[in-house]
Scaffold this active site. Sequence first.
Site, mmCIF file in Angstrom:
data_model
loop_
_atom_site.group_PDB
_atom_site.id
_atom_site.type_symbol
_atom_site.label_atom_id
_atom_site.label_comp_id
_atom_site.label_asym_id
_atom_site.label_seq_id
_atom_site.Cartn_x
_atom_site.Cartn_y
_atom_site.Cartn_z
ATOM 1 N N CYS A 94 0.865 -1.334 -0.147
ATOM 2 C CA CYS A 94 0.035 -0.062 -0.007
ATOM 3 C C CYS A 94 0.866 1.175 -0.063
ATOM 4 O O CYS A 94 1.591 1.433 -1.036
ATOM 5 C CB CYS A 94 -1.355 0.058 1.198
ATOM 6 S SG CYS A 94 -2.326 1.325 0.888
ATOM 7 N N HIS A 99 -3.805 -4.877 -0.203
ATOM 8 C CA HIS A 99 -3.320 -5.333 1.175
ATOM 9 C C HIS A 99 -3.509 -7.241 0.945
ATOM 10 O O HIS A 99 -4.397 -7.611 1.166
ATOM 11 C CB HIS A 99 -4.247 -5.030 2.200
ATOM 12 C CG HIS A 99 -4.035 -3.633 2.574
ATOM 13 N ND1 HIS A 99 -2.970 -3.156 3.379
ATOM 14 C CD2 HIS A 99 -4.481 -2.431 2.355
ATOM 15 C CE1 HIS A 99 -3.016 -1.860 3.485
ATOM 16 N NE2 HIS A 99 -4.167 -1.368 2.781
ATOM 17 N N GLU A 106 -2.336 -9.147 3.226
ATOM 18 C CA GLU A 106 -2.752 -9.690 4.503
ATOM 19 C C GLU A 106 -4.018 -9.585 4.926
ATOM 20 O O GLU A 106 -4.568 -10.010 5.933
ATOM 21 C CB GLU A 106 -1.703 -8.840 5.499
ATOM 22 C CG GLU A 106 -2.196 -7.740 5.827
ATOM 23 C CD GLU A 106 -1.997 -6.591 4.890
ATOM 24 O OE1 GLU A 106 -2.229 -5.266 5.345
ATOM 25 O OE2 GLU A 106 -1.416 -6.791 3.794
#
Length: 210
Positions: free
Chosen positions: A80, A190, A192
């Site tokens: 990001c 993202h 994650e």
Amino acid sequence: MKIVVIDYGIGNVRSILNSFENQGEKAVLSRNRALILEADGVVLPGVGAFSHGMKNLNKYNLVDIIKDYVNTGKPLLGICLGMQMLLEESEEFGYTKGIGLIKGKVIKLLNEKSKKVKLPHISWNEIEQKNIRWNNTILNNIEIGSDMYFVHRFVAKPENLNEILSTTTYSNVEFTSSLKKGNIYGCQFHPEKSGKIGLSIIKNFINICK
């Protein structure tokens, strides 16, 4: 193996640390020069404004450490804002100089014709292959068109189109959603927070670090 997530006081890093643990690899949060340079892989996280991120990186003298780490040839992953700061500059809140590892700049996500784009872009969206084959990269074995989770207003615009690993289209605007330059990787989304597929990207990064 040692994975270091760079600690510069920005971003919710807990989910990143958890994603590595989920894939069987412990990651540590640090801004220590020796620890970073000794790492097998380094992650530069980040959410928020480019200028704030660069201010904190400079505050902790991390810009030169990141450059020195990249010169070792070991893998770096920017996520990001972390990806955006790898470029030379950003127009967010005026001009701000970036780390400069990748030629190009960070611009607002706008439709050049109508300017009508609802921001921020907060949604799941597809990633498409661009100029680099995905095998042996962080997108190894990821299906083209997979949905990833995005939260952003600005996008990276690298000068070298051959450094664009994937693109995504939002409100009829195509933008760089991941990139690769040598041992440097970046993703606007993202991983994650992108479910099983996102965790597969984390696993791919771990494998590249080995």
